[in-house]
Motif scaffolding. Structure first.
Motif, mmCIF file in Angstrom:
data_model
loop_
_atom_site.group_PDB
_atom_site.id
_atom_site.type_symbol
_atom_site.label_atom_id
_atom_site.label_comp_id
_atom_site.label_asym_id
_atom_site.label_seq_id
_atom_site.Cartn_x
_atom_site.Cartn_y
_atom_site.Cartn_z
ATOM 1 N N ASP A 131 -19.818 -4.592 -9.704
ATOM 2 C CA ASP A 131 -19.398 -5.712 -8.858
ATOM 3 C C ASP A 131 -17.875 -5.703 -8.740
ATOM 4 O O ASP A 131 -17.171 -6.060 -9.678
ATOM 5 C CB ASP A 131 -19.880 -7.034 -9.474
ATOM 6 C CG ASP A 131 -19.596 -8.239 -8.585
ATOM 7 O OD1 ASP A 131 -18.814 -8.108 -7.619
ATOM 8 O OD2 ASP A 131 -20.155 -9.319 -8.866
ATOM 9 N N SER A 155 -15.898 -7.581 -7.334
ATOM 10 C CA SER A 155 -15.212 -8.878 -7.333
ATOM 11 C C SER A 155 -14.531 -9.164 -8.671
ATOM 12 O O SER A 155 -13.694 -10.067 -8.777
ATOM 13 C CB SER A 155 -16.212 -10.008 -7.030
ATOM 14 O OG SER A 155 -17.161 -10.139 -8.079
ATOM 15 N N TYR A 156 -14.876 -8.380 -9.708
ATOM 16 C CA TYR A 156 -14.251 -8.575 -11.021
ATOM 17 C C TYR A 156 -12.855 -7.949 -11.112
ATOM 18 O O TYR A 156 -12.183 -8.072 -12.135
ATOM 19 C CB TYR A 156 -15.146 -8.006 -12.127
ATOM 20 C CG TYR A 156 -16.292 -8.910 -12.486
ATOM 21 C CD1 TYR A 156 -16.113 -9.969 -13.369
ATOM 22 C CD2 TYR A 156 -17.563 -8.724 -11.932
ATOM 23 C CE1 TYR A 156 -17.164 -10.811 -13.695
ATOM 24 C CE2 TYR A 156 -18.622 -9.569 -12.244
ATOM 25 C CZ TYR A 156 -18.413 -10.607 -13.125
ATOM 26 O OH TYR A 156 -19.452 -11.446 -13.442
ATOM 27 N N THR A 209 -10.087 -8.815 -9.620
ATOM 28 C CA THR A 209 -9.056 -9.864 -9.756
ATOM 29 C C THR A 209 -8.973 -10.358 -11.194
ATOM 30 O O THR A 209 -7.877 -10.538 -11.735
ATOM 31 C CB THR A 209 -9.371 -11.043 -8.816
ATOM 32 O OG1 THR A 209 -9.511 -10.551 -7.489
ATOM 33 C CG2 THR A 209 -8.261 -12.077 -8.845
#
Length: 364
Positions: free
Chosen positions: A152, A154-155, A157
């Motif tokens: 994923d 999105s991790y 950041t």
């Protein structure tokens, strides 16, 4: 609210703990409760609550409370288990904020473990132990985030934030010194880093230091400089004075403090500083059965404030009947305040204000 009192040996930590827990119990007429040998619960002084008690003559008087934990065993090497290191670190992870007592006073009868009085060095010793412990915790979280990142993106950041904090720890700086957005702060709060907790440096000065004036005190200035760099707060305090006034009646205490040029005890100032540091405030409920203070975060809306009393109050919230403390005192009674239209009906979007006196309407 739970506050952990930390510091090197012989800095006045336990003297301060014993003084403020006894003083808090007596001045607020609230029973001192020893939960463990090193934990004390004290009432939060609130003159507004005292005035409401005079008005309503309630069957029960319940102030807000703070739990102080006198955390022992911190020495060089605590992060590696020296002294009571592991126990200390476990205890401090449970507190909301840290009161770091720093010795700024001279006294030849009280030996300093490092051989001299140097507040900046003492702060560095404790910070280093907390930083070393945080590095282990943070490394585990970084490893976990890297694994999650593979599935994923999105991790990414979160990983960048954690690595930025790791760089600060590597440089000997606490996590709270890293500038963060609200979203980033929310992420870091889930890591439970010791050096991310809010800190008040309690600069323990002598009575002579207070008498001489604090404006040009070099040791206090050294503590203030570090606090500014770390986004922390500073409270000048004299543990010796707090010990002396702990057993005094209110009038005697007031005169003693006035002679030192103070209007409030160290306990009162410490509690006010902690509320400010943690963004807390109190609303009040009043009636014949009980007058009571409830501690909430600033910015809390009415339904969530009601939930502090009981979850049913939040779930079935209809409205809040609100009057400010000052308006009630000016009117002399709730009936007179209603006649003047000063009791407001507020809905779900109302943001609570410090000192609001509230009656919640709900239905479940």
């Amino acid at each position: 609210m739970k506050l952990g009192i930390v510091g090197l040996p012989n800095v006045g930590k336990s003297t301060l703990f014993n003084a403020i827990t006894n003083a808090g119990a007596q001045s607020a007429n609230y029973p001192f409760c020893t939960i463990e040998p090193n934990v004390g619960t004290v009432a939060v002084p609130d003159k507004r609550l005292d005035r409401l008690a005079e008005m309503y003559e309630p069957e029960k008087y319940t102030p807000a409370t703070i739990e102080f934990v006198d955390i022992a065993g911190l020495v060089k090497g605590a992060s590696k288990g020296e002294g009571l290191g592991n126990k200390f670190l476990a205890n401090i992870r449970e507190v909301d904020a840290i009161v770091h007592v720093v010795r700024c006073f001279e006294n030849d009868d009280i030996i300093h473990v490092e051989g001299s009085i140097d507040p900046a060095r003492d702060i560095e010793v404790i910070d280093l132990e907390l930083i070393l412990s945080d590095m282990e915790v943070l490394d585990r979280r970084i490893d976990k985030t890297k694994k999650l990142l593979k599935g994923d993106k999105s991790y990414q950041t979160e990983l960048e934030l954690l690595e930025r904090v790791r760089e600060a720890l590597d440089a000997g700086k606490p996590a709270r010194s890293v500038s963060c957005s609200e979203e980033e702060s929310a992420v870091l709060s889930t890591v439970n880093l010791l050096t991310f907790k809010p800190v008040i440096f309690a600069a323990n000065l002598s009575e002579k230091d207070f008498a001489d004036g604090l404006e040009n005190n070099p040791r206090l200035a050294a503590v203030q400089k570090i606090a500014d760099e770390q986004h922390a707060a500073v409270l000048p305090i004299c543990a010796e004075t707090e010990a002396q006034i702990a057993g005094m009646d209110p009038e005697e205490k007031e005169l003693f403090l006035a002679d030192m040029g103070l209007t409030e005890s160290g306990l009162d100032r410490l509690i006010a500083a902690c509320y400010d540091l943690l963004g807390l405030m109190s609303y009040l409920t009043a009636g014949k059965p009980e007058v009571r203070a409830w501690t909430i975060q600033k910015g809390t809306r009415a339904p969530q404030a009601a939930g502090k009393i009981h979850s049913d109050f939040e779930r079935g919230f209809i409205r809040a009947e609100v009057i400010s403390f000052d308006d009630l005192m000016a009117c002399g009674s709730m009936a007179a305040a209603r006649e003047k239209g000063l009791v407001r009906s507020e809905g779900k979007e109302y943001v609570m204000q410090d000192g609001d006196i509230v009656h919640f309407r709900f239905n479940v």
